[in-house]
Design a protein around this motif. Sequence first.
Motif, PDB file in Angstrom:
ATOM      1  N   ARG A  66       0.946  -1.106   0.112  1.00  0.00           N
ATOM      2  CA  ARG A  66      -0.085  -0.058  -0.097  1.00  0.00           C
ATOM      3  C   ARG A  66       0.816   1.148  -0.077  1.00  0.00           C
ATOM      4  O   ARG A  66       0.731   2.101  -0.615  1.00  0.00           O
ATOM      5  N   THR A  70       0.860   3.853  -3.281  1.00  0.00           N
ATOM      6  CA  THR A  70       0.640   5.099  -2.719  1.00  0.00           C
ATOM      7  C   THR A  70       1.505   6.372  -3.062  1.00  0.00           C
ATOM      8  O   THR A  70       1.261   7.457  -3.357  1.00  0.00           O
ATOM      9  N   PRO A 101      -7.062  -3.418  -0.969  1.00  0.00           N
ATOM     10  CA  PRO A 101      -8.135  -2.866  -0.389  1.00  0.00           C
ATOM     11  C   PRO A 101      -8.646  -1.949  -1.405  1.00  0.00           C
ATOM     12  O   PRO A 101      -7.855  -1.426  -2.071  1.00  0.00           O
ATOM     13  N   LEU A 102      -9.863  -1.776  -1.258  1.00  0.00           N
ATOM     14  CA  LEU A 102     -10.639  -0.645  -2.219  1.00  0.00           C
ATOM     15  C   LEU A 102      -9.738   0.743  -2.321  1.00  0.00           C
ATOM     16  O   LEU A 102      -9.919   1.382  -3.126  1.00  0.00           O
ATOM     17  N   SER A 103      -9.407   1.025  -1.006  1.00  0.00           N
ATOM     18  CA  SER A 103      -8.908   2.606  -0.884  1.00  0.00           C
ATOM     19  C   SER A 103      -7.550   2.687  -1.876  1.00  0.00           C
ATOM     20  O   SER A 103      -7.424   3.510  -2.245  1.00  0.00           O
ATOM     21  N   VAL A 104      -7.010   1.484  -1.925  1.00  0.00           N
ATOM     22  CA  VAL A 104      -5.686   1.277  -2.914  1.00  0.00           C
ATOM     23  C   VAL A 104      -6.235   1.863  -4.498  1.00  0.00           C
ATOM     24  O   VAL A 104      -5.525   2.409  -5.039  1.00  0.00           O
ATOM     25  N   ASN A 106      -8.710   2.859  -5.440  1.00  0.00           N
ATOM     26  CA  ASN A 106      -9.420   4.384  -5.555  1.00  0.00           C
ATOM     27  C   ASN A 106      -8.247   5.339  -5.551  1.00  0.00           C
ATOM     28  O   ASN A 106      -8.079   6.396  -6.425  1.00  0.00           O
ATOM     29  N   THR A 107      -6.986   5.248  -4.864  1.00  0.00           N
ATOM     30  CA  THR A 107      -5.857   6.150  -4.921  1.00  0.00           C
ATOM     31  C   THR A 107      -5.362   6.098  -6.383  1.00  0.00           C
ATOM     32  O   THR A 107      -4.947   7.054  -7.067  1.00  0.00           O
ATOM     33  N   ASN A 110      -7.511   7.744  -8.934  1.00  0.00           N
ATOM     34  CA  ASN A 110      -7.456   9.203  -8.976  1.00  0.00           C
ATOM     35  C   ASN A 110      -6.322   9.708  -9.586  1.00  0.00           C
ATOM     36  O   ASN A 110      -6.238  10.638 -10.045  1.00  0.00           O
TER      37      ASN A 110
END
Length: 140
Positions: A66, A70, A101-104, A106-107, A110
């Motif tokens: 991550r 990121t 994870p979904l957050s990664v 999304n990052t 973006n």
Amino acid sequence: AMAEGCAPDRGDTLVCSSSSAAQRAATLIHKSAIDKAVTDGGWKLAVKILKLMSERSLTPAMSVWRKVVTCCAKAEKSRKATALLLDWVKLSEDGKADKPPLSVFNTVVNACEICGEEDLTVDALETMKKTHDTEGNIVT
């Protein structure tokens, strides 16, 4: 004299895999080096260390993946961030890593949008849908 079957420039691999204690210690050292690289905004160094972990048969934790993905995304290196994310997904499909994870996702999506990489945005969204069985929206 050189050890049988051991290339002189790959002693690092031999040391990292010599025992479970050596493996744990090497993993922690690599994780610490990645943390420092990420803190300093050194995405290239973070990617290189992550690659070295793989070459040395060390298993990066989800937090390490991550951080590196990121870091690349924050540096607007959308192609590298996407490539790493897809590598991570492949490893998770092979049972060699936890799924990102979904957050990664999304990052990375973006970062792709910021960089105007529409094809990469679609790739990341499609992979997210397959990996998490969820719908993502393309924001235009």
